[in-house]
Design a protein around this motif. Structure first.
Motif, mmCIF file in Angstrom:
data_model
loop_
_atom_site.group_PDB
_atom_site.id
_atom_site.type_symbol
_atom_site.label_atom_id
_atom_site.label_comp_id
_atom_site.label_asym_id
_atom_site.label_seq_id
_atom_site.Cartn_x
_atom_site.Cartn_y
_atom_site.Cartn_z
ATOM 1 N N VAL A 57 0.618 -12.849 -6.390
ATOM 2 C CA VAL A 57 0.080 -11.815 -7.096
ATOM 3 C C VAL A 57 -0.971 -11.156 -6.473
ATOM 4 C CG1 VAL A 57 -0.757 -11.334 -9.395
ATOM 5 C CG2 VAL A 57 0.780 -13.436 -9.078
ATOM 6 N N SER A 58 -0.995 -10.137 -6.571
ATOM 7 C CA SER A 58 -2.120 -9.021 -6.036
ATOM 8 C C SER A 58 -2.797 -8.410 -7.256
ATOM 9 C CB SER A 58 -1.576 -7.867 -5.186
ATOM 10 O OG SER A 58 -0.817 -7.004 -5.906
ATOM 11 N N LEU A 59 -4.105 -8.320 -7.268
ATOM 12 C CA LEU A 59 -4.964 -7.617 -8.246
ATOM 13 C C LEU A 59 -5.552 -6.346 -7.824
ATOM 14 C CD1 LEU A 59 -6.604 -11.091 -9.317
ATOM 15 C CD2 LEU A 59 -4.407 -10.179 -10.383
ATOM 16 N N ARG A 60 -5.727 -5.582 -8.819
ATOM 17 C CA ARG A 60 -6.317 -4.467 -8.485
ATOM 18 C C ARG A 60 -7.959 -4.480 -8.795
ATOM 19 N NH1 ARG A 60 -5.940 -0.852 -12.517
ATOM 20 N NH2 ARG A 60 -4.793 -2.148 -14.096
ATOM 21 N N LEU A 61 -8.595 -5.246 -7.543
ATOM 22 C CA LEU A 61 -10.000 -5.254 -7.649
ATOM 23 C C LEU A 61 -10.519 -4.815 -6.556
ATOM 24 C CD1 LEU A 61 -10.004 -8.782 -9.079
ATOM 25 C CD2 LEU A 61 -10.462 -6.881 -10.359
ATOM 26 N N THR A 62 -11.756 -4.105 -6.477
ATOM 27 C CA THR A 62 -12.410 -3.894 -5.297
ATOM 28 C C THR A 62 -13.841 -4.227 -5.406
ATOM 29 O OG1 THR A 62 -13.086 -2.109 -3.837
ATOM 30 C CG2 THR A 62 -13.060 -1.472 -5.947
ATOM 31 N N ALA A 63 -14.558 -4.701 -4.242
ATOM 32 C CA ALA A 63 -15.917 -5.154 -3.986
ATOM 33 C C ALA A 63 -16.466 -3.750 -3.598
ATOM 34 C CB ALA A 63 -16.328 -6.081 -3.284
ATOM 35 N N GLY A 64 -15.835 -2.557 -3.427
ATOM 36 C CA GLY A 64 -16.307 -1.384 -3.005
ATOM 37 C C GLY A 64 -15.955 -0.712 -1.599
ATOM 38 N N SER A 65 -15.023 -1.631 -1.137
ATOM 39 C CA SER A 65 -14.300 -1.163 0.151
ATOM 40 C C SER A 65 -12.689 -1.675 0.288
ATOM 41 C CB SER A 65 -15.108 -1.503 1.394
ATOM 42 O OG SER A 65 -14.524 -1.263 2.754
ATOM 43 N N GLY A 66 -11.778 -0.863 -0.193
ATOM 44 C CA GLY A 66 -10.609 -1.002 -0.472
ATOM 45 C C GLY A 66 -10.308 -2.400 -1.213
ATOM 46 N N ARG A 67 -9.171 -2.978 -1.142
ATOM 47 C CA ARG A 67 -8.769 -4.288 -2.021
ATOM 48 C C ARG A 67 -9.525 -5.333 -1.705
ATOM 49 N NH1 ARG A 67 -4.088 -4.981 -4.985
ATOM 50 N NH2 ARG A 67 -2.676 -3.558 -3.779
ATOM 51 N N TRP A 68 -10.390 -5.882 -2.582
ATOM 52 C CA TRP A 68 -11.070 -7.059 -2.385
ATOM 53 C C TRP A 68 -10.402 -8.160 -1.803
ATOM 54 C CZ3 TRP A 68 -11.552 -11.494 -6.459
ATOM 55 C CH2 TRP A 68 -12.745 -12.244 -5.936
ATOM 56 N N THR A 69 -10.905 -8.830 -0.767
ATOM 57 C CA THR A 69 -10.033 -9.802 -0.066
ATOM 58 C C THR A 69 -9.766 -11.056 -0.882
ATOM 59 O OG1 THR A 69 -12.249 -10.748 0.737
ATOM 60 C CG2 THR A 69 -11.266 -9.424 2.207
ATOM 61 N N GLY A 70 -10.412 -11.200 -1.778
ATOM 62 C CA GLY A 70 -9.975 -12.468 -2.843
ATOM 63 C C GLY A 70 -9.153 -12.005 -4.178
ATOM 64 N N ALA A 71 -8.489 -10.860 -3.815
ATOM 65 C CA ALA A 71 -7.782 -10.029 -5.105
ATOM 66 C C ALA A 71 -6.350 -10.802 -4.933
ATOM 67 C CB ALA A 71 -7.882 -8.597 -4.971
ATOM 68 N N TYR A 72 -6.041 -11.874 -4.751
ATOM 69 C CA TYR A 72 -4.984 -12.481 -4.697
ATOM 70 C C TYR A 72 -4.713 -13.971 -5.417
ATOM 71 C CZ TYR A 72 -4.512 -8.913 -1.091
ATOM 72 O OH TYR A 72 -4.494 -7.864 -0.318
ATOM 73 N N ILE A 73 -3.691 -14.130 -6.079
ATOM 74 C CA ILE A 73 -3.286 -15.281 -6.750
ATOM 75 C C ILE A 73 -1.899 -15.887 -5.912
ATOM 76 C CG2 ILE A 73 -3.117 -16.695 -8.875
ATOM 77 C CD1 ILE A 73 -4.043 -14.329 -10.288
ATOM 78 N N SER A 74 -1.866 -17.193 -5.734
ATOM 79 C CA SER A 74 -0.610 -17.834 -4.998
ATOM 80 C C SER A 74 -0.500 -19.201 -5.633
ATOM 81 C CB SER A 74 -0.605 -17.790 -3.533
ATOM 82 O OG SER A 74 -1.693 -18.289 -3.082
ATOM 83 N N ASP A 75 0.844 -19.609 -5.743
ATOM 84 C CA ASP A 75 1.046 -20.897 -5.975
ATOM 85 C C ASP A 75 2.608 -21.358 -5.188
ATOM 86 O OD1 ASP A 75 1.123 -23.661 -6.760
ATOM 87 O OD2 ASP A 75 1.392 -23.210 -8.884
ATOM 88 N N HIS A 76 2.621 -22.504 -4.858
ATOM 89 C CA HIS A 76 3.965 -22.836 -4.152
ATOM 90 C C HIS A 76 4.412 -24.022 -4.601
ATOM 91 C CE1 HIS A 76 0.994 -24.136 -1.519
ATOM 92 N NE2 HIS A 76 2.129 -24.940 -0.854
ATOM 93 N N ILE A 77 5.839 -24.373 -4.667
ATOM 94 C CA ILE A 77 6.192 -25.832 -4.685
ATOM 95 C C ILE A 77 7.264 -25.992 -3.714
ATOM 96 C CG2 ILE A 77 7.502 -27.156 -6.204
ATOM 97 C CD1 ILE A 77 6.620 -25.846 -8.565
ATOM 98 N N ALA A 78 7.496 -27.101 -3.090
ATOM 99 C CA ALA A 78 8.599 -27.338 -2.320
ATOM 100 C C ALA A 78 9.775 -28.418 -3.013
ATOM 101 C CB ALA A 78 7.892 -28.249 -1.031
ATOM 102 N N PHE A 79 10.989 -28.104 -2.295
ATOM 103 C CA PHE A 79 11.978 -28.818 -2.781
ATOM 104 C C PHE A 79 13.108 -29.056 -1.785
ATOM 105 C CE2 PHE A 79 13.011 -24.437 -3.649
ATOM 106 C CZ PHE A 79 14.617 -24.203 -3.314
ATOM 107 N N CYS A 80 13.946 -29.622 -2.320
ATOM 108 C CA CYS A 80 15.193 -29.907 -1.418
ATOM 109 C C CYS A 80 16.567 -29.784 -2.241
ATOM 110 C CB CYS A 80 15.059 -31.148 -1.134
ATOM 111 S SG CYS A 80 13.931 -31.781 0.069
ATOM 112 N N LYS A 81 17.357 -28.772 -1.431
ATOM 113 C CA LYS A 81 18.652 -28.634 -2.175
ATOM 114 C C LYS A 81 19.559 -29.900 -1.587
ATOM 115 C CE LYS A 81 22.582 -26.284 -3.245
ATOM 116 N NZ LYS A 81 23.128 -25.407 -2.260
#
Length: 612
Positions: free
Chosen positions: A584-608
Motif C-alpha cells: 500500500v502507498s499513502l499520499r503523504l509528504t514531509a515536504g519533498s515528494g512522497r514521504w519515504t515512510g508512506a508505505y505499508i506492506s505485509d506478506h505470508i509464505a505458503f506452499c502449493k
C-alpha cells in the motif's frame, strides 16, 4: 547472440534553448522493404531529408515488416534487445515513432488520434561485447517538424527566459504572464514561474486566444496565431518588473505567432532605497504556498499529498547587508473550527532551527578564508512568537549574516486542535484486547481524521507597532497516524507491530484450522484489511516461479479503509514455495515528494501441494 539498441528521443520547441523529452511515445523498428542499394542510400541520408508523417496506406503496407516496438520512459529513453527471436542479424532498419498527444498538454475536451512519423533508416554502428553487440542513437526532432506535430494536437507553447536588464543575469522566481492583443479585450494565455536559470514555459490552446464576448458560442481569431505581449511580476507583492505595452503585440516579431514561440525578456528587479528587503514566506518544504498547494490543503494534482511529520517553512529574509532589521511570526488556526492556537501551542510545535550562518573572514593557512557559524533560533523564547532576523554586516568583526532560507520547522503532529491541547495525531490500537483479523473492517473509532489548518505569516520591522506584510495559506492538511496491529497471529506470530497505517494479510486456507498449517490446492482466498485516511494505491501480488496469478488492485480512492477476501486461481502454479504480498502507498509528504515512510506492506509464505 543479441543486439542491444539504446536510444533517446527529444524535440526542439524552437532553434534555441527550449527542448522537451518525448516521454511515453511508441518507438517502432521496421525491416527495410527496399532493395539493398536503396537501403544504403536511405541509411546515409540525413533524417531531415527522410522525416515525414506516415500515411494510412504506408502504415498498412509496412505492418508485416514490424521488427519490434517499445515505449520511451519519462526521460525519452528506450531500449531494444534483438536477436534470433526477431530473426535479426545486425542489418539496417527503419525507425518510426507514434504519439497520441504531446508532453505537458493543457487539458481540453478534444480527443486526438495517434499519429506515426518516420524518422530515418539507420544502420547502427554495432560494437561487439563478448558474444553480443551494442549501439546507441540519439535524435532531436527539429523545431519545424515538432511544432507542426504539436499543432495537430492543438498544443501551443511559449518558452522563454527573463534576464536582468542591467547585468544580464537570469532572474529566478518571477511570474511571467502572456497576453494576446484582441479588439475588445485582450486574452490571457497563461503564466509561468521562472526557474533558477530564468527559464519559463506557458502552455495554451487555440481556445485561449480565440475568445469573444460570445464565447464559447462564437470564437474568432484570424489570420493565424496570437499577437503576444508580456508582463513580469514579483509573485508575492505582484510588483511589476516588466509591463510591455499591448501595442508591441502588433509588431512583426510578435504578431500571428505559431504553435511554438521563444522569447527573451529583459526586466528590472524590484529594489527599494537603502537596500531594504522584506521577510517573505514562500513554501512548505518544496511546495509553493500559492501555486503548489490546492484549495483543499493538499499538494496539487496528480500527487495530492497531505503533510506529515516535521516540515520546513521556507522563504526569504534580509541578509546582513540589507538596511532593515526584520521580525516575523506564524499564527496558526484550526481551519475546521477557526480556533487560533495560543502562542504557547504554536511555540510547542516549532522546535529550534538554524536560520542561517554568520560568516567571518580570516586568513588561515591553508584556506578556506571564511568561517561559518550556525545561528540557532528558538521561537519559544519570545512570548508573542516574534522571530528576530539576525543582523551582522562586517566580515572582519562579528560576521555577515547569510540566511539559510529556512523560516522555521513545524511539527505537524504537535499542532493543537483546541484549547484543551488535543494534538493532530492519532495512535490506534487494533491489536488488543480483541485484535482485528485480516478480512474484517477496522472499527470506525480507529479511522484517522483529516486535520486542516490555516497558517498566517506576519512580518514587521524590528519592534514596530504595524505590520510590514502578511501572507496566508488558507488550508494545509496534516496527517499523523499510527496503528498497533497483530499480523497473521496463526502463522509465525512474533509480536504486535506499529505501522503508519493498518495493513493485515491472511491466507484463509492456511488459517482455517487456527494453526497456519493448512494446505493450498488449486485456489486460494487472500483476506486483507487496510486503513489510512490518505491511501493512494493498494495491490495483492504473488512472488515465486511463474505462472503466477495476476495482481489484485482494489480501488482505494476517496476511502479510509478497505477489507475483504479475494479468490485467486492457483491451478497453474507449480508445486513450490510462494509469497503473497500486500503493498500500500499513502499520499503523504514531509515536504519533498512522497514521504519515504508512506508505505505499508505485509506478506505470508505458503506452499502449493503437488497433485496426488
Amino acid at each position: 547472440m543479441s543486439y542491444l539498441f539504446n536510444g533517446n528521443l527529444k524535440a526542439l520547441l524552437c532553434d534555441k534553448y527550449c527542448t522537451e523529452v518525448l516521454a511515453g511515445v511508441k518507438i517502432r523498428l521496421y525491416r527495410t522493404a527496399t532493395l539493398s542499394t536503396e537501403v544504403v542510400a536511405a541509411a546515409v541520408a540525413a533524417p531531415k531529408e527522410t522525416f515525414h508523417q506516415v500515411s494510412d496506406g504506408e502504415l498498412n503496407a509496412k505492418a508485416s515488416l514490424l521488427l519490434a516496438e517499445t515505449t520511451t520512459d519519462d526521460q525519452g529513453n528506450f531500449s531494444f534487445t534483438l536477436g534470433e527471436k526477431q530473426r535479426y542479424a545486425g542489418e539496417a532498419f527503419d525507425i518510426d515513432f507514434v504519439c497520441g498527444n504531446v508532453p505537458r498538454p493543457k487539458p481540453g475536451p478534444k480527443k486526438f488520434p495517434e499519429l506515426q512519423f518516420h524518422i530515418t533508416t539507420l544502420q547502427p554502428r554495432w560494437a561487439q561485447r563478448e558474444n553480443d553487440f551494442t549501439a546507441a542513437w540519439v535524435y532531436v526532432v527539429p523545431a519545424r517538424w515538432w511544432c507542426l506535430i504539436r499543432s495537430k494536437f492543438d498544443a501551443w507553447v511559449i518558452c522563454g527566459r527573463v534576464m536582468d536588464c542591467k547585468n544580464n543575469r537570469p532572474i529566478a522566481g518571477v511570474k511571467v504572464s502572456a497576453f494576446d492583443v484582441d479588439w475588445i479585450q485582450d486574452d490571457p494565455l497563461g503564466s509561468g514561474i521562472t526557474d533558477s536559470n530564468g527559464y519559463f514555459r506557458i502552455d495554451y490552446t487555440t481556445a485561449d486566444f480565440s475568445q469573444t464576448l460570445l464565447s464559447p458560442l462564437l470564437n474568432v481569431e484570424w489570420p493565424a496565431g496570437p499577437d503576444l505581449y508580456f508582463t513580469v511580476q514579483e509573485p508575492i507583492t505582484n510588483a511589476y518588473l516588466l509591463k510591455e505595452d499591448r501595442s508591441i503585440g502588433h509588431s512583426a516579431s510578435r504578431s500571428n505567432r505559431g504553435p511554438c514561440f521563444c522569447v527573451d525578456l529583459c526586466a528590472s528587479p524590484v529594489t527599494t532605497d537603502g537596500g531594504y528587503f522584506p521577510a517573505l514566506w514562500e513554501a512548505v518544504g518544496d511546495y509553493k504556498i500559492h501555486t503548489q498547494i490546492n484549495a483543499d490543503g493538499y499538494t496539487i494534482a496528480p500527487e495530492l499529498y497531505a503533510f506529515t511529520g516535521t516540515v520546513a517553512l521556507n522563504g526569504k529574509l534580509p541578509n546582513g547587508s540589507n538596511t532593515n532589521a526584520m521580525q516575523y511570526r506564524f499564527r496558526i488556526f484550526n481551519a475546521d473550527t477557526n480556533y487560533e492556537l495560543t502562542r504557547t501551542q504554536v511555540n510547542a510545535a516549532m522546535p529550534a532551527f538554524v536560520i542561517g550562518q554568520m560568516v567571518t573572514y580570516h586568513q588561515p593557512t591553508p584556506p578556506p578564508p571564511f568561517d561559518e557559524t550556525d545561528v540557532v533560533i528558538n521561537p519559544a523564547l519570545d512570548p508573542e512568537g516574534w522571530i528576530t532576523v539576525p543582523r551582522g554586516n562586517n566580515l572582519n568583526s562579528g560576521g555577515l549574516f547569510s540566511p539559510s532560507g529556512l523560516l522555521g520547522w513545524l511539527n505537524t503532529a504537535a499542532l493543537a486542535l483546541n484549547a484543551g491541547g488535543t494534538q493532530a495525531h492519532e495512535d490506534f490500537n487494533i491489536a488488543t484486547p480483541s485484535p482485528v483479523i485480516a478480512g474484517n473492517p477496522v472499527p470506525g473509532s480507529a479511522i484517522g481524521a483529516v486535520h486542516t489548518f490555516r497558517i498566517t505569516f506576519e512580518s514587521r520591522e524590528l519592534n514596530a507597532s504595524t505590520l510590514s506584510s502578511t501572507d496566508t495559506l488558507n488550508k494545509i492538511v496534516v496527517s499523523n497516524v499510527t496503528y498497533l496491529q497483530r499480523r497473521h497471529p496463526s502463522w509465525n506470530y512474533t509480536g504486535d507491530v506499529t505501522a503508519v497505517g493498518a495493513g493485515l494479510l491472511e491466507i484463509q486456507e492456511t488459517t482455517a484450522g487456527g494453526n497456519g498449517c493448512g494446505t493450498i490446492g488449486d485456489a486460494i482466498h487472500v483476506n486483507y484489511t487496510v486503513a489510512h485516511p490518505h491511501m493512494d494505491t493498494c495491490s495483492i501480488s504473488f512472488e515465486g516461479n511463474p505462472v503466477l496469478p495476476a495482481a489484485f488492485t482494489p480501488a482505494v480512492s476517496g476511502v479510509s479503509q478497505i477489507s475483504g477476501s479475494q479468490l485467486f486461481d492457483t491451478s497453474g502454479m507449480q508445486p513450490c514455495a510462494y509469497i503473497v504480498w500486500l503493498n500500500v502507498s499513502l499520499r503523504l509528504t514531509a515536504g519533498s515528494g512522497r514521504w519515504t515512510g508512506a508505505y505499508i506492506s505485509d506478506h505470508i509464505a505458503f506452499c502449493k501441494k503437488p497433485a496426488i
